[in-house]
Scaffold this motif. Structure first.
Motif, mmCIF file in Angstrom:
data_model
loop_
_atom_site.group_PDB
_atom_site.id
_atom_site.type_symbol
_atom_site.label_atom_id
_atom_site.label_comp_id
_atom_site.label_asym_id
_atom_site.label_seq_id
_atom_site.Cartn_x
_atom_site.Cartn_y
_atom_site.Cartn_z
ATOM 1 N N ASP A 81 87.248 88.954 36.789
ATOM 2 C CA ASP A 81 86.481 89.194 38.018
ATOM 3 C C ASP A 81 86.658 88.093 39.051
ATOM 4 O OD1 ASP A 81 85.431 91.516 37.374
ATOM 5 O OD2 ASP A 81 83.411 90.789 36.851
ATOM 6 N N GLU A 82 87.353 87.040 38.660
ATOM 7 C CA GLU A 82 87.410 85.860 39.529
ATOM 8 C C GLU A 82 88.799 85.623 40.083
ATOM 9 O OE1 GLU A 82 86.370 82.702 36.962
ATOM 10 O OE2 GLU A 82 84.248 83.240 36.898
ATOM 11 N N GLN A 83 88.825 84.878 41.157
ATOM 12 C CA GLN A 83 90.121 84.464 41.674
ATOM 13 C C GLN A 83 90.358 83.021 41.256
ATOM 14 O OE1 GLN A 83 91.581 85.694 45.677
ATOM 15 N NE2 GLN A 83 91.396 83.539 46.038
ATOM 16 N N HIS A 84 91.514 82.739 40.673
ATOM 17 C CA HIS A 84 91.823 81.384 40.224
ATOM 18 C C HIS A 84 92.993 80.821 41.020
ATOM 19 C CE1 HIS A 84 89.970 81.609 35.913
ATOM 20 N NE2 HIS A 84 89.163 82.077 36.835
ATOM 21 N N LEU A 85 92.944 79.508 41.221
ATOM 22 C CA LEU A 85 94.084 78.846 41.854
ATOM 23 C C LEU A 85 95.042 78.342 40.783
ATOM 24 C CD1 LEU A 85 95.610 77.667 44.281
ATOM 25 C CD2 LEU A 85 94.180 75.632 44.094
ATOM 26 N N PHE A 86 96.313 78.638 40.980
ATOM 27 C CA PHE A 86 97.362 78.120 40.104
ATOM 28 C C PHE A 86 98.162 77.096 40.902
ATOM 29 C CE2 PHE A 86 97.442 80.936 36.336
ATOM 30 C CZ PHE A 86 96.416 81.796 36.716
ATOM 31 N N GLY A 87 98.272 75.889 40.369
ATOM 32 C CA GLY A 87 99.071 74.831 41.005
ATOM 33 C C GLY A 87 100.306 74.636 40.144
ATOM 34 N N ASP A 88 101.495 74.823 40.711
ATOM 35 C CA ASP A 88 102.736 74.775 39.925
ATOM 36 C C ASP A 88 102.644 75.658 38.678
ATOM 37 O OD1 ASP A 88 104.078 73.095 41.617
ATOM 38 O OD2 ASP A 88 103.579 71.262 40.525
ATOM 39 N N GLY A 89 102.024 76.821 38.836
ATOM 40 C CA GLY A 89 101.962 77.778 37.731
ATOM 41 C C GLY A 89 100.852 77.523 36.716
ATOM 42 N N GLU A 90 100.124 76.399 36.869
ATOM 43 C CA GLU A 90 99.051 76.093 35.903
ATOM 44 C C GLU A 90 97.697 76.504 36.491
ATOM 45 O OE1 GLU A 90 98.544 71.879 35.228
ATOM 46 O OE2 GLU A 90 96.574 72.222 34.308
ATOM 47 N N ASP A 91 96.901 77.220 35.698
ATOM 48 C CA ASP A 91 95.566 77.624 36.154
ATOM 49 C C ASP A 91 94.681 76.366 36.214
ATOM 50 O OD1 ASP A 91 93.044 78.623 36.577
ATOM 51 O OD2 ASP A 91 93.205 80.227 35.093
ATOM 52 N N VAL A 92 94.384 75.915 37.447
ATOM 53 C CA VAL A 92 93.610 74.672 37.601
ATOM 54 C C VAL A 92 92.166 74.962 38.012
ATOM 55 C CG1 VAL A 92 95.593 73.176 38.102
ATOM 56 C CG2 VAL A 92 94.463 74.378 39.992
ATOM 57 N N GLU A 93 91.801 76.248 38.031
ATOM 58 C CA GLU A 93 90.504 76.644 38.587
ATOM 59 C C GLU A 93 89.334 75.840 38.001
ATOM 60 O OE1 GLU A 93 90.222 78.606 41.184
ATOM 61 O OE2 GLU A 93 88.058 78.266 41.207
ATOM 62 N N GLU A 94 89.342 75.646 36.680
ATOM 63 C CA GLU A 94 88.189 74.977 36.077
ATOM 64 C C GLU A 94 88.204 73.472 36.351
ATOM 65 O OE1 GLU A 94 87.455 76.267 32.071
ATOM 66 O OE2 GLU A 94 86.020 74.602 31.802
ATOM 67 N N VAL A 95 89.344 72.847 36.154
ATOM 68 C CA VAL A 95 89.389 71.377 36.294
ATOM 69 C C VAL A 95 89.108 70.905 37.720
ATOM 70 C CG1 VAL A 95 90.817 70.790 34.316
ATOM 71 C CG2 VAL A 95 91.940 71.483 36.433
ATOM 72 N N ILE A 96 89.444 71.738 38.726
ATOM 73 C CA ILE A 96 89.237 71.268 40.106
ATOM 74 C C ILE A 96 87.787 71.362 40.550
ATOM 75 C CG2 ILE A 96 91.606 71.759 40.863
ATOM 76 C CD1 ILE A 96 90.515 74.283 42.277
ATOM 77 N N ARG A 97 86.929 71.986 39.722
ATOM 78 C CA ARG A 97 85.525 72.164 40.121
ATOM 79 C C ARG A 97 84.621 71.026 39.661
ATOM 80 N NH1 ARG A 97 86.303 75.310 44.285
ATOM 81 N NH2 ARG A 97 87.837 76.868 43.738
ATOM 82 N N SER A 98 85.180 70.017 38.987
ATOM 83 C CA SER A 98 84.312 68.933 38.495
ATOM 84 C C SER A 98 83.791 68.100 39.675
ATOM 85 C CB SER A 98 85.085 68.023 37.527
ATOM 86 O OG SER A 98 86.013 67.250 38.252
ATOM 87 N N VAL A 99 82.679 67.414 39.440
ATOM 88 C CA VAL A 99 82.082 66.556 40.475
ATOM 89 C C VAL A 99 83.081 65.468 40.888
ATOM 90 C CG1 VAL A 99 80.207 64.923 40.950
ATOM 91 C CG2 VAL A 99 79.753 67.013 39.650
ATOM 92 N N GLU A 100 83.805 64.904 39.897
ATOM 93 C CA GLU A 100 84.748 63.817 40.195
ATOM 94 C C GLU A 100 85.862 64.291 41.132
ATOM 95 O OE1 GLU A 100 83.906 64.694 37.037
ATOM 96 O OE2 GLU A 100 82.447 63.055 36.842
ATOM 97 N N VAL A 101 86.449 65.458 40.802
ATOM 98 C CA VAL A 101 87.531 65.971 41.654
ATOM 99 C C VAL A 101 86.979 66.312 43.038
ATOM 100 C CG1 VAL A 101 89.225 67.827 41.971
ATOM 101 C CG2 VAL A 101 88.976 66.756 39.732
ATOM 102 N N GLY A 102 85.744 66.828 43.080
ATOM 103 C CA GLY A 102 85.109 67.135 44.364
ATOM 104 C C GLY A 102 84.988 65.893 45.229
ATOM 105 N N ASN A 103 84.524 64.807 44.624
ATOM 106 C CA ASN A 103 84.363 63.561 45.388
ATOM 107 C C ASN A 103 85.717 62.996 45.826
ATOM 108 O OD1 ASN A 103 81.600 63.684 45.229
ATOM 109 N ND2 ASN A 103 81.475 62.429 43.378
ATOM 110 N N LEU A 104 86.696 63.091 44.939
ATOM 111 C CA LEU A 104 88.027 62.558 45.234
ATOM 112 C C LEU A 104 88.750 63.377 46.305
ATOM 113 C CD1 LEU A 104 89.782 60.306 44.049
ATOM 114 C CD2 LEU A 104 90.811 62.010 42.534
#
Ligand code: DC
Length: 239
Positions: A81-104
């Motif tokens: 049901d969701e749209q995910h972002l793939f960076g260089d073919g890797e599904d990064v949807e979950e890892v990019i949502r962390s607070v640390e990545v958000g701040n960075l």
């Protein structure tokens, strides 16, 4: 969907500060209209994630991070049901949502070369039309000729409350006061930076979402788009 929305294959730019509800709204509107949804913030987050993986620092290593943004490929794909972002073919949807990545992602998004590469990629994604793109500079920089430009806002307290709830749902426990502080800090950085600061396009239509349900916001935007397409785009509206 009305005929003019389908035929018009409109381009919609939605901008606004973190937590104003623009991702949810943009996604729902795209689904309703059968348009493609582009979350431009996810792309900045993906660059920040890759930079942190490579041990790069936004201030010290701006040039390397700029190069990295130019080399990374981005693709949005539907996963369930969701749209995910793939960076260089890797599904990064979950890892990019962390607070640390958000701040960075905030200092990373202030690097001019990063913006150049991402703006080019975003324009390519919008070229076929039938696109809802959301971010901070979509109406002002990325798609100044969009049929409809919207600036969504909500008070800082309301935005922090929404973000805090969202984090809780994801099992991430954060102090509300801390979420509010992070939010205000990011707002300040995003709107005071030299490159593409957060601000409404001159011809954007503004909507404050505090008192509105997501459904109500989506309804308003759909009718605005209908209007814009009937009149031939934002410029012709005289708003
Ligand atoms: O919307 P978001 O929180 O996922 O965005 C992540 C970061 O990227 C945030 O610091 C703002 C920045 N951003 C930007 O500079 N330009 C955009 N078009 C979208 C996001």
């Amino acid at each position: 969907m009305t005929e003019s929305l389908a035929k018009g294959k409109g381009v919609v730019a939605i901008d606004g500060p973190a937590g104003c509800g623009k991702s949810t709204v943009a996604q729902m509107l795209a689904r309703r209209l059968g348009y493609i949804y582009v979350d431009s913030g996810a792309m900045y987050r993906a660059v920040a994630y890759r930079a942190s993986q490579a041990g790069l620092d936004a201030e010290r290593d701006a040039q390397e991070i700029g190069n990295l943004a130019g080399e990374l490929t981005f693709e949005f794909q539907q996963v369930g049901d969701e749209q995910h972002l793939f960076g260089d073919g890797e599904d990064v949807e979950e890892v990019i949502r962390s607070v640390e990545v958000g701040n960075l992602s905030s200092p990373v998004s202030a690097i001019p070369a990063v913006r150049e590469h991402l703006v080019a990629a975003q324009r390519q994604m919008a070229a076929p039309g039938g696109v809802i793109m959301e971010g901070r500079d979509i109406g002002t920089v990325v798609l100044p000729d969009a049929d409809l430009k919207v600036f969504l806002t909500a008070t800082a307290g309301e935005r922090a409350r929404r973000r805090w709830r969202q984090l809780q749902e994801q099992g991430i426990i954060e102090d509300y006061e801390q979420v509010l502080r992070d939010q205000l800090e990011r707002d300040k950085r995003d709107s005071s930076r030299a490159v593409a600061p957060l601000r409404p396009a001159e011809d954007a239509r503004e909507l404050v979402t505090d008192e509105l349900t997501v459904q109500q916001v989506v309804d308003v935007l759909e009718s605005w788009l209908q209007d814009a397409l009937a009149r031939g785009g934002t410029d012709a509206q005289g708003t």
